[in-house]
Design an enzyme around this catalytic site. Structure first.
Site, PDB file in Angstrom:
ATOM      1  CG  ASN A   1       4.044 -61.060  29.675  1.00  0.00           C
ATOM      2  OD1 ASN A   1       5.210 -61.413  29.671  1.00  0.00           O
ATOM      3  ND2 ASN A   1       3.549 -60.262  30.589  1.00  0.00           N
ATOM      4  CG  ASP A   2       3.434 -65.817  30.741  1.00  0.00           C
ATOM      5  OD1 ASP A   2       4.232 -65.022  31.276  1.00  0.00           O
ATOM      6  OD2 ASP A   2       2.353 -66.153  31.255  1.00  0.00           O
ATOM      7  CB  VAL A   3       3.857 -67.089  24.075  1.00  0.00           C
ATOM      8  CG1 VAL A   3       2.676 -67.802  24.697  1.00  0.00           C
ATOM      9  CG2 VAL A   3       3.436 -65.761  23.505  1.00  0.00           C
ATOM     10  CB  VAL A   4       7.737 -63.296  23.593  1.00  0.00           C
ATOM     11  CG1 VAL A   4       6.977 -63.491  22.296  1.00  0.00           C
ATOM     12  CG2 VAL A   4       7.020 -62.303  24.490  1.00  0.00           C
TER      13      VAL A   4
ATOM     14  CB  SER B   1       3.164 -67.721  34.077  1.00  0.00           C
ATOM     15  OG  SER B   1       4.049 -66.684  33.722  1.00  0.00           O
TER      16      SER B   1
END
Lengths: 457, 95
Positions: A383-386, A424
């Protein structure tokens, strides 16, 4: 020095060398496997030698304790799933910290006068070890899901600092010989144990890797200090090397997650500053059948696995899916973000376990320019890493974090359990883009559906 | 003088620790943390000495838990690290 002592000390020297060489070998992928064996041989030698240490008694107690510790830890370590490795590291690390604190306690409770420097280091090591002990246990509980949520309140950090200062003040009293009774020493340990809990409770699950790494370094340091207390150089060397290496590793990890150590340890306010309500557009769903066709007829597919995939135990199915695509002539690659999984490098371990060959796995800077020429980016459990917001919105909490540029792919398929946000708590604008389709469901079930749909073609 | 020797040892060991780790790739962060976690399991040596020389029941009790925890650190740390690094073997052989 008697001849027995000379032999024991020589063995400690060899053990120290084996530890350092082992650690060195573990820092390169080609030699990593033998590294742990080198270090293991060192440990075995040092342990056996210690039984012949002059003045050692209580052999039955020692043997029983070692037996129990070995059985419990050996059993759990063998049984645990690869996905749960981070919390097991936390657990075993906490045990080391507790052991260092126990050594300090035994030495301090003894009715003998220790030199000033010895008392001081025993106390410092004891405090650090105690913090690492309870702190690591809380980290373990959080990663296991036994402790949920973050416990934050106003003035929390001030209270923690007071606790730390309190234990230091009491230690000064003990060291200066103003009062060296056992009650005072007990109080110091209790405060330190509480501090470990209080420090770790407010830290969120996403930051646990950094915290565990920090406690790992702290345990190393505590072991080094207790080594000084016992005049044992193998402990001093091994402990200090780990303390230093662990500190550097902690910084590297924090950097990979775009955080500073201070921001991890002293989180302020609530974690959820969702700037998500500003996101325009809506999430567009897709069926597994259509997604399968899309990938089967693509030239190039990049798979971006996240921890969600590992939780769903979908890595085998995802690899099966990749193999089917490769058979059809699709160029399949895996893109791993440095912090995919729950610790840097965790995802590589999980994919390797599923059988994905090394040469298909790429890290962020190797693969990011390839997204532009890629037909389908399959985001599964990440999720957050993209989240492109890390590039675009300076007000975002994750702004500046290196991300995988999945949004540059012609089509993006996001496999996701529901509509929630990532670690996050930030809304992911990738999910709302025109070229993104959401494939809802459990990672493993979805991967199975995708495999079946491609087989039917 | 002993104290100064110890300070030199601390200093040199710290430099060694920094140096050994400085070029580690991100994929090895977790196994390496686990490996270093195993290495501070050498606390077992100290715990055995502490329990071995314990006299009162209080000292023995604390020492007992010290050895128990320390052997958990060493054994658990070893097995977990070995299992993780095992993955790197299959990688190499697939190449």
């Amino acid at each position: 020095m008697s001849s027995v002592e000379t032999i024991i000390q020589s063995i400690y020297v060899v053990a120290a060398v084996l530890f350092i060489v082992g650690l060195k070998r573990m820092s390169s992928p080609t030699t990593a496997r033998t590294g742990i064996i080198w270090a293991g041989v060192g440990m075995l030698m040092a342990t056996v030698a210690t039984f012949f240490y002059p003045g050692i008694e209580n052999f039955l107690l020692i043997a029983t304790a070692i037996f129990l510790g070995t059985v419990i830890a050996g059993y759990t370590a063998k049984k645990v799933e690869m996905t749960e490795m981070p919390e097991m590291i936390a657990l075993y690390n906490g045990m080391g910290g507790g052991a260092a604190a126990a050594i300090a306690a035994v030495e301090l409770f003894k009715d003998h006068h220790l030199p000033l420097s010895v008392t001081t280091l025993a106390l410092i090591g004891g405090i650090i070890g105690s913090i690492s002990f309870t702190g690591s246990l809380v980290a373990f509980g959080k990663l296991q899901g036994m402790i949920k949520g973050t416990f934050r309140f106003k003035g929390q950090h001030q209270i923690n600092i007071l606790l730390l200062l309190g234990s230091i003040a009491l230690s000064v009293l003990v060291v200066t010989g103003f009062d060296s009774n056992a009650t005072l020493v007990t109080a110091i340990f209790i405060i330190a144990l509480i501090l470990g809990i209080a420090m770790t409770m407010p830290i969120g699950g996403g930051d646990m890797a950094v915290v565990i790494s920090l406690y790992n370094a702290l345990t190393g340091l505590a072991v080094g200090f207790e080594g000084y207390v016992l005049q044992n150089y193998s402990m001093i060397i091994a402990g200090t090397v780990v303390g230093a290496a662990g500190t550097l590793l902690t910084q590297l990890m924090a950097k990979a997650m775009n955080k500073t150590l201070v921001s991890v340890l002293f989180p302020f306010g609530e974690a959820s500053q969702t700037s998500g309500d500003a996101v325009e557009g809506e999430m567009k769903p897709i069926e597994a059948g259509d997604a399968g066709i899309m990938m089967a007829f693509a030239q190039k597919v990049i798979i971006i696995p996240g921890y969600g995939m590992a939780v769903a135990q979908a890595q085998q199915k995802v690899w099966e899916l990749s193999q089917l695509l490769i058979e059809r002539g699709v160029d399949v690659k895996f893109a791993i973000h440095p912090v995919a999984g729950r610790m840097p490098g965790h995802m590589n371990v999980l994919l390797a376990e599923a059988g994905v060959p090394y040469e298909l796995i790429f890290d962020e800077d190797e693969i990011n320019q390839e997204f532009k020429s890629c037909d389908v980016a399959l985001v599964i459990g990440a999720n957050d890493v993209v989240n492109p917001i890390a590039r675009t919105d300076p007000s975002s909490e994750i702004y500046g974090m290196p991300i995988l540029d999945a949004d540059y792919a012609s089509n993006v398929i996001v496999v996701k359990r529901g509509q929630g946000t990532g670690f996050s708590g930030i809304e992911n604008i990738l999910f709302f883009l025109d070229n993104t389709r959401m494939l809802y469901g459990d990672g493993k079930a979805v991967a199975t559906d995708l495999v079946n749909s491609i087989k039917e073609l | 003088m002993e104290t100064f020797i110890a300070i030199y040892i601390f200093m040199l060991a710290a430099f060694t620790g920094f140096e050994v780790i400085s070029k580690v790739p991100a994929i090895l962060h977790t196994p390496l943390m686990s490996g270093s976690n195993f290495i501070h399991g050498v606390v077992l040596v100290g715990a055995i000495i502490a329990l071995g020389m314990a006299e009162t029941n209080l000292e023995k009790t604390i020492g007992f838990f010290g050895v128990l925890l320390a052997s958990g650190n060493a054994v658990g740390g070893y097995v977990v690290t070995e299992r993780m690094l095992e993955m790197f073997k299959s990688k190499k052989e697939n190449e």
